[in-house]
Motif scaffolding. Structure first.
Motif, mmCIF file in Angstrom:
data_model
loop_
_atom_site.group_PDB
_atom_site.id
_atom_site.type_symbol
_atom_site.label_atom_id
_atom_site.label_comp_id
_atom_site.label_asym_id
_atom_site.label_seq_id
_atom_site.Cartn_x
_atom_site.Cartn_y
_atom_site.Cartn_z
ATOM 1 N N LYS A 110 -45.707 -7.378 28.406
ATOM 2 C CA LYS A 110 -44.344 -7.573 28.900
ATOM 3 C C LYS A 110 -44.372 -8.470 30.144
ATOM 4 O O LYS A 110 -45.252 -8.357 30.989
ATOM 5 C CB LYS A 110 -43.759 -6.215 29.267
ATOM 6 C CG LYS A 110 -42.254 -6.215 29.280
ATOM 7 C CD LYS A 110 -41.761 -4.784 29.413
ATOM 8 C CE LYS A 110 -40.332 -4.751 29.890
ATOM 9 N NZ LYS A 110 -40.178 -5.041 31.317
ATOM 10 N N ASN A 111 -43.393 -9.353 30.230
ATOM 11 C CA ASN A 111 -43.316 -10.220 31.402
ATOM 12 C C ASN A 111 -42.699 -9.463 32.564
ATOM 13 O O ASN A 111 -41.896 -8.562 32.368
ATOM 14 C CB ASN A 111 -42.467 -11.445 31.096
ATOM 15 C CG ASN A 111 -43.038 -12.227 29.953
ATOM 16 O OD1 ASN A 111 -44.239 -12.429 29.881
ATOM 17 N ND2 ASN A 111 -42.194 -12.645 29.041
ATOM 18 N N ARG B 103 -48.769 -10.253 41.346
ATOM 19 C CA ARG B 103 -47.830 -9.305 40.750
ATOM 20 C C ARG B 103 -48.011 -7.934 41.384
ATOM 21 O O ARG B 103 -47.044 -7.281 41.764
ATOM 22 C CB ARG B 103 -48.104 -9.254 39.245
ATOM 23 C CG ARG B 103 -47.289 -8.256 38.490
ATOM 24 C CD ARG B 103 -47.924 -7.966 37.156
ATOM 25 N NE ARG B 103 -49.237 -7.342 37.343
ATOM 26 C CZ ARG B 103 -50.158 -7.274 36.409
ATOM 27 N NH1 ARG B 103 -49.946 -7.812 35.230
ATOM 28 N NH2 ARG B 103 -51.307 -6.688 36.632
ATOM 29 N N THR C 293 -41.302 -11.253 35.246
ATOM 30 C CA THR C 293 -40.369 -12.119 35.964
ATOM 31 C C THR C 293 -38.963 -11.532 35.951
ATOM 32 O O THR C 293 -38.502 -11.032 34.935
ATOM 33 C CB THR C 293 -40.340 -13.501 35.309
ATOM 34 O OG1 THR C 293 -41.661 -13.953 35.155
ATOM 35 C CG2 THR C 293 -39.559 -14.471 36.151
ATOM 36 N N PHE D 40 -46.816 -16.928 29.612
ATOM 37 C CA PHE D 40 -46.928 -15.607 28.994
ATOM 38 C C PHE D 40 -48.263 -14.961 29.315
ATOM 39 O O PHE D 40 -48.345 -13.751 29.507
ATOM 40 C CB PHE D 40 -46.733 -15.723 27.481
ATOM 41 C CG PHE D 40 -45.318 -16.042 27.100
ATOM 42 C CD1 PHE D 40 -44.267 -15.563 27.857
ATOM 43 C CD2 PHE D 40 -45.030 -16.815 25.992
ATOM 44 C CE1 PHE D 40 -42.965 -15.851 27.520
ATOM 45 C CE2 PHE D 40 -43.727 -17.102 25.654
ATOM 46 C CZ PHE D 40 -42.695 -16.622 26.415
ATOM 47 N N GLU E 103 -47.952 -13.366 32.510
ATOM 48 C CA GLU E 103 -46.826 -12.429 32.582
ATOM 49 C C GLU E 103 -45.625 -13.016 33.285
ATOM 50 O O GLU E 103 -44.869 -12.330 33.955
ATOM 51 C CB GLU E 103 -47.250 -11.118 33.255
ATOM 52 C CG GLU E 103 -48.431 -10.493 32.553
ATOM 53 C CD GLU E 103 -48.569 -9.021 32.816
ATOM 54 O OE1 GLU E 103 -47.900 -8.533 33.718
ATOM 55 O OE2 GLU E 103 -49.341 -8.386 32.101
ATOM 56 N N ARG E 104 -45.457 -14.302 33.135
ATOM 57 C CA ARG E 104 -44.242 -14.943 33.634
ATOM 58 C C ARG E 104 -43.373 -15.278 32.441
ATOM 59 O O ARG E 104 -43.702 -14.951 31.308
ATOM 60 C CB ARG E 104 -44.583 -16.232 34.385
ATOM 61 C CG ARG E 104 -45.408 -16.050 35.615
ATOM 62 C CD ARG E 104 -45.619 -17.377 36.311
ATOM 63 N NE ARG E 104 -46.595 -18.215 35.652
ATOM 64 C CZ ARG E 104 -46.379 -19.443 35.237
ATOM 65 N NH1 ARG E 104 -45.199 -20.005 35.375
ATOM 66 N NH2 ARG E 104 -47.337 -20.136 34.668
ATOM 67 N N LEU E 105 -42.285 -15.957 32.700
ATOM 68 C CA LEU E 105 -41.426 -16.397 31.610
ATOM 69 C C LEU E 105 -41.521 -17.895 31.389
ATOM 70 O O LEU E 105 -41.158 -18.398 30.338
ATOM 71 C CB LEU E 105 -39.975 -16.026 31.898
ATOM 72 C CG LEU E 105 -39.624 -14.558 31.770
ATOM 73 C CD1 LEU E 105 -38.220 -14.332 32.265
ATOM 74 C CD2 LEU E 105 -39.745 -14.116 30.340
#
Lengths: 158, 355, 202, 383
Positions: free
Chosen positions: C29-30, D144, C32, B51, B54-56
């Motif tokens: 917020k993610n 990202r 993925t 988290f 920013e991944r799951l």
């Protein structure tokens, strides 16, 4: 400084060691020099006021079918001009003096040229193969290179 | 603390009328707790790191990947247990178990609540510290026996690191001992009863004059937090296993269950130091709000939640900071932390003298 | 001493700043995308796979005129095209209405070699070869990556071959007759020899 | 007899053994399949011998067997992090040989894509540098953002990593309609993330301690070793081909050459090399913004060309400012549609050669940081 002026300066300094000046279209203007004066010419190019080629952009081995050659692309960071030097050597006796002590970057470039073309750089402190395995045979970038079938029992053409 | 309270041990003795069963239960309960905690902590590490980045994180094993740690343990159990040919086999095989034993032995004195502590010995703090140092031997054994240069470097680094960081940590603990005038963790906990301003983080119970020493106790807390990170080999002090330099440090050659042991030991150590922080500075099993939600059962809740906060802080720090270099690490402990720890010690001593 | 304290302060301060940033991200917020659940072709948001993405190649054999341009353009030689001459009047025209000059009995593309550079798309005169957005075609066997695009069956190929052979034989006969006639007429025009019924290029 | 001998003790007299450590080819932070033979005295590096060639794919030999357009996909695979920048000097060289003037729009798109790719490359460089230091989180933040840039590339060229987009005489395909808005939104995003990265990683005290005064590369050594790009600029050398030998339309843009000036340590240390990359991203953003403003949206993206590309007989050495430094191609044409010889001057190849020089005497952990700060891609080193 233009290539023509550099050539004239070199010609005045070294005379017969400068074999040829080529400024044909489609060619970066270059001079062809003899191998025995190469080191002095390079040192002169680096250290003379107004030339100051302190940066060796590229050093490439060449195969001109009958003989081999080395091409030096020089650049001056201060004066922002470029110049090209070429030498040619025969395939049987491919000895070129090293410029490693003038531009340190020539160390790896010369090793690559040796690895690929088999040009022997006299005076290089550690002239071993760099990209190919240390015990590879022959020089792959020569035009007459024949790919071996096996290397340590492994098939080479996949 | 001489009042007679019914402890878990006594209760089981009464129930089963057998000392042995009671002993076994008291010994196994922390082990069970450790196993469950390790699974939660592994999942926590995976998810929190995910988290933060920013991944799951793991999403495929179970809903939201919550049985991922179980899957990982199963994977590690199934893996081939490789012992390198050139390794010193007895030492190589012993090291992970020594590590785990050392980490687990620390649990013996951790007071989960006022009525449950596996062994309420008077030298609890001393013991926990001694057990923490035992882990070093496991590290060196593992690193040296692997017969791998990376492992050796990692092991040597970690010895230097852990021994160095024990000094500021020990001085801080000593300061707390001076404040509490006891080494028994239960006593230290009981001292901090009442509202949260009685915690040693806020100078312990006392009059308003203790405001003077709050900066000192606060810096002591920071010192111990940093030292504990170093002792558990967590980032920013994970140089013994610094993956970018030493591949995996002392456990490079380990696989399968032995690696899992190292893994468990790391997480167990994390909990031990987190528990120690919560005991020493945050009142352990005491409720922060006086008698509100206070009691033996609530004690377990408060203790574990406080400890988990610090486990979370360790994870949080790990995913925030880069790693120090080995000489800087030594510089931090010897040039910064040890002097400050000494100053704190003297300050507390002086304060107690004039109080 | 000032530097010493400043260093400690900077150390603590920058760590706290870093921790602040990470804790904000903890609740952010993610990003993925759960791939098999959310297919990149279906997802409506920003990183949807564009329609010109270069993935698996598809060859429309109804459009292919067997010009071999794609095979020549390929830098890794993964395309092999075999062609067969069409007997006049036998073949239906291409999908775009052009006259079909060559049958393509075999058009194979080795996706294990393909480097997805897209160089084969440009030279195609009829836009028969296209890159599609299909990217899920992994296989258990390397042989499964050897794609055969030709729609002609073996019988058809055989038939076309025979047809061509007959036609050529007839033509040769005609030419021989013509030659004879020409010889007889002492004309200088030389007949064009037709060679190779199965032409393998490259 | 009976005489006591005084034992003189000095640290240097301790009979300590030196350890030879083999770092790589499989190692977490050699950025590929680089093998370093390291001689350690304790933890202090006394000698580094790089062994390269594990990823050698005979690029130059391949080129001799291929037509000019077919070489471009192979060039993509040299420095696969910034493939757009790689293709540029090559196509520029052939265009120069053939005397082709590419349309205005093409030049702008080329500049924008090259600068976007420069940002993407620097993002990876900083990210992996942080990863070498043990900071995992900034790595993912930067990756990202890189994905957004790659999405733009994919929309234009169809590929996410290997584009084959700069063709001789133009581009493979036109950009999409909302190109300008998309690029500007990316620029905004890059700036936002950069602020975060500066706080989270670059100016973190631990990170500064790790990288300041480590791997110092003086300017004269950098020149002698042929270093270019951020490695040279980190040593305080304002050497940027975009300014010094302006190619394409770089002379129309206003941007600064970022050089290291020893912000936290000595000029030319790892921090300087890295911070140069960081500030260069901002300069690239500036170039992109100006280019987007000036760029015409209509027009063709391909110059009319003969079916077969046959440059006249000649030789040319073209160079362009890659994110990693000067990338040069020495193209020798013999008048046919296949090159006689292509010699590539790999930027990483040259930059890596300085590693043994600057890493002696530092700790082993520093060696990893120095290697990370040089920012090599083994695909380009080995070719």
């Amino acid at each position: 400084m233009q290539a023509q002026e550099i050539y004239e300066k070199l010609k005045a300094e070294f005379g017969d060691a400068i074999i040829e000046f080529n400024a044909e279209p489609f060619f970066d203007p270059f001079v062809l020099v003899t191998t025995d004066k190469l080191f002095d010419i390079c040192l002169y190019l680096r250290d003379t006021q107004g030339l100051e080629f302190d940066y060796l952009s590229c050093l490439g081995g060449m195969d001109y079918k009958e003989n081999l050659g080395v091409v030096y692309h020089l650049y001056s960071i201060k004066l922002k001009h470029t110049f090209v030097i070429k030498v040619t050597v025969s395939k049987e006796n491919p000895f070129v003096p090293t410029v490693e002590r003038i531009w340190r970057t020539a160390d790896w470039h010369e090793r690559e040229a040796y690895d690929m073309m088999g040009i022997q750089f006299e005076g290089h402190h550690n002239l071993i193969r760099i990209l190919c395995p240390y015990d590879w045979e022959n020089f792959p970038l020569r035009k007459d290179y024949v790919q071996p079938d096996e290397y340590h029992g492994m098939k080479v053409p996949y | 603390m001489e009042q007679q309270i019914l402890t878990l041990y006594d209760w089981i003795v009464k129930l089963s009328s057998s000392n042995l069963i009671a002993l076994i239960v008291v010994i196994t309960l922390p082990l069970v707790f450790l196993m469950v905690y390790a699974l939660v902590a592994i999942l926590g590490e995976l998810k929190i790191s995910a988290f933060i980045q920013e991944r799951l994180g793991p999403m495929r094993t179970g809903p939201w990947g919550i049985i991922q740690p179980v899957a990982e343990v199963v994977k590690l159990l199934q893996k081939e247990d490789i012992t390198p040919d050139a390794a010193n086999k007895p030492l190589f095989n012993m090291a992970p178990f020594l590590m785990f034993t050392a980490a687990y032995a620390g649990f013996a004195v951790i007071p989960f609540s006022s009525h449950f502590v596996p062994a309420g010995i008077n030298l609890g703090l001393f013991y926990i510290f001694a057990m923490g140092s035992l882990a070093v031997i496991g590290l060196v054994m593992g690193g040296w026996a692997s017969n791998n240069k990376y492992s050796l470097l990692g092991a040597l680094r970690s010895v230097a690191q852990i021994i160095s960081y024990e000094i500021p940590a020990a001085i801080v603990i000593l300061t707390i001992v001076v404040l509490a005038s006891s080494m028994n963790l239960q006593v230290i906990n009981a001292n901090q009863g009442g509202w949260f301003w009685n915690w040693y983080l806020f100078g312990g119970p006392g009059t308003a004059w203790k405001l003077i020493i709050i900066p000192v106790t606060f810096s002591m807390f920071l010192l111990y937090l940093v030292a504990s990170l170093a002792e558990t080999n967590r980032t920013p002090f994970d140089i013994p296993e610094g993956e970018s330099e030493l591949v995996a440090g002392y456990h490079t050659e380990y696989s399968g269950m032995k690696f899992a042991m190292f893994f468990f030991a790391e997480y167990a150590n994390m909990f031990v130091v987190a528990a120690l922080i919560s005991i020493l500075f945050f009142g352990g099993w005491n409720s922060p709000f006086g008698d509100f939600m206070n009691g033996p059962i609530w004690g377990v809740f408060w203790f574990i939640s406080k400890s988990f906060v610090f486990v979370f802080v360790q994870i949080w720090l790990r995913w925030t900071l880069p790693r120090l270099r080995v000489d800087q690490l030594m510089g931090v402990t010897w040039k910064v932390m040890t002097p400050i720890a000494f100053i704190c010690f003297f300050a507390i001593g002086l304060w107690l003298m004039f109080n | 001493m000032k530097k010493y304290i400043n260093n400690i302060w900077l150390g603590i301060y920058t760590v706290l700043v870093g921790m602040k940033i990470t804790i904000i991200h903890l609740f952010a917020k993610n990003v993925t995308v759960q791939y098999p659940n959310k297919h990149p072709l279906e997802k409506a948001s920003g990183d949807k796979m564009p329609m010109n993405a270069r993935n698996r190649i598809f060859v429309d054999m109804d459009l292919c005129n067997g010009c071999n341009g794609c095979a020549r353009a390929c830098p890794v030689n993964c395309i092999t095209v075999q062609t067969l001459k069409v007997v006049p009047g036998d073949a239906p025209p291409l999908k775009n209405g052009e006259k079909r000059g060559l049958w393509v009995p075999s058009y194979t593309l080795d996706f294990a070699k393909c480097c997805f550079c897209g160089l084969c798309i440009d030279p195609c005169p009829t836009e028969a070869i296209k890159m599609t957005t299909e990217f899920e075609y992994s296989a258990y066997d390397r042989k499964d990556l050897f794609y055969k695009f030709s729609t002609m069956t073996d019988e058809e190929i055989q038939q076309k071959k025979e047809l061509l052979a007959n036609f050529q034989a007839e033509k040769a006969k005609k030419e021989a007759e013509a030659k004879k006639a020409a010889d007889a007429a002492k004309a200088a025009e030389a007949p064009k020899p037709e060679t190779g019924e199965l032409k393998i290029d490259n | 007899m009976g005489e006591t001998k005084k034992v003189e003790f000095e640290y240097s007299q301790i009979d300590s053994e030196r350890m030879r450590l083999n770092v790589g080819p499989q190692h977490p932070s050699t950025h590929g399949v680089l093998r370093l033979e390291v001689e350690l005295d304790g933890e202090i590096v006394t000698e580094v011998i790089p062994h390269i060639g594990y990823l050698h794919r005979c690029f130059e030999k391949h080129c001799e067997k291929m037509t000019y357009p077919q070489v471009i996909p192979y060039i993509d695979r040299m420095d696969y992090i910034c493939a757009m920048n790689n293709e540029w000097p090559y196509v520029m060289g052939i265009e120069k040989l053939m005397g082709i003037e590419v349309p205005e729009k093409v030049e702008y798109i080329r500049v924008i894509f090259a600068e976007l790719n420069r940002i993407a490359n620097h993002q990876i460089a900083i990210a992996t540098f942080g990863l070498d230091a043990g900071a995992f989180t900034p790595f993912l933040y930067l990756f990202r953002d890189r994905e957004f840039i790659l999405s733009i590339f994919e929309k234009a060229s169809g590929g996410r990593l290997l584009y084959n987009y700069y063709w001789v005489g133009g581009l493979a395909a036109d950009v999409h309609k909302e190109f300008k808005e998309d690029v500007l939104s990316i620029v905004k995003q890059v700036r936002e993330t950069n602020k975060e990265i500066a706080d989270l990683l670059l100016y973190n005290k631990i990170f500064i301690e790790r990288v300041a005064n480590v791997g110092i590369l003086p300017a004269d050594v950098a020149i002698s070793y042929g270093c270019s790009g951020p490695v040279a600029r980190g040593s305080g050398l304002a050497f940027d081909l975009r300014k010094d030998a302006p190619y394409s339309i770089y002379d129309r843009f206003d941007f600064d050459v970022v050089t290291g000036h020893g912000e936290v340590g000595t000029v030319g240390d790892c921090f300087d090399r890295n911070i140069v990359r960081f500030h260069e991203m901002e300069q690239s953003c500036r170039i992109i913004e100006q280019a987007i403003e000036q760029m015409p949206m209509d027009g063709d993206v391909r110059e009319k060309l003969p079916k077969k590309i046959r440059p006249p007989k000649g030789e040319i050495y073209t160079k362009a400012e890659n994110p990693k430094g000067e990338l040069g191609f020495y193209i020798v044409s013999n008048g046919t549609d296949k090159p006689e010889r292509i010699k590539s001057r790999g930027t990483s190849f040259v930059n890596l050669s300085v590693l043994p020089e600057i890493s002696k005497g530092y700790l082993f952990a520093d060696l990893i940081m120095i290697l990370g700060s040089v920012d090599i891609v083994l695909g380009e080193v080995d070719r």
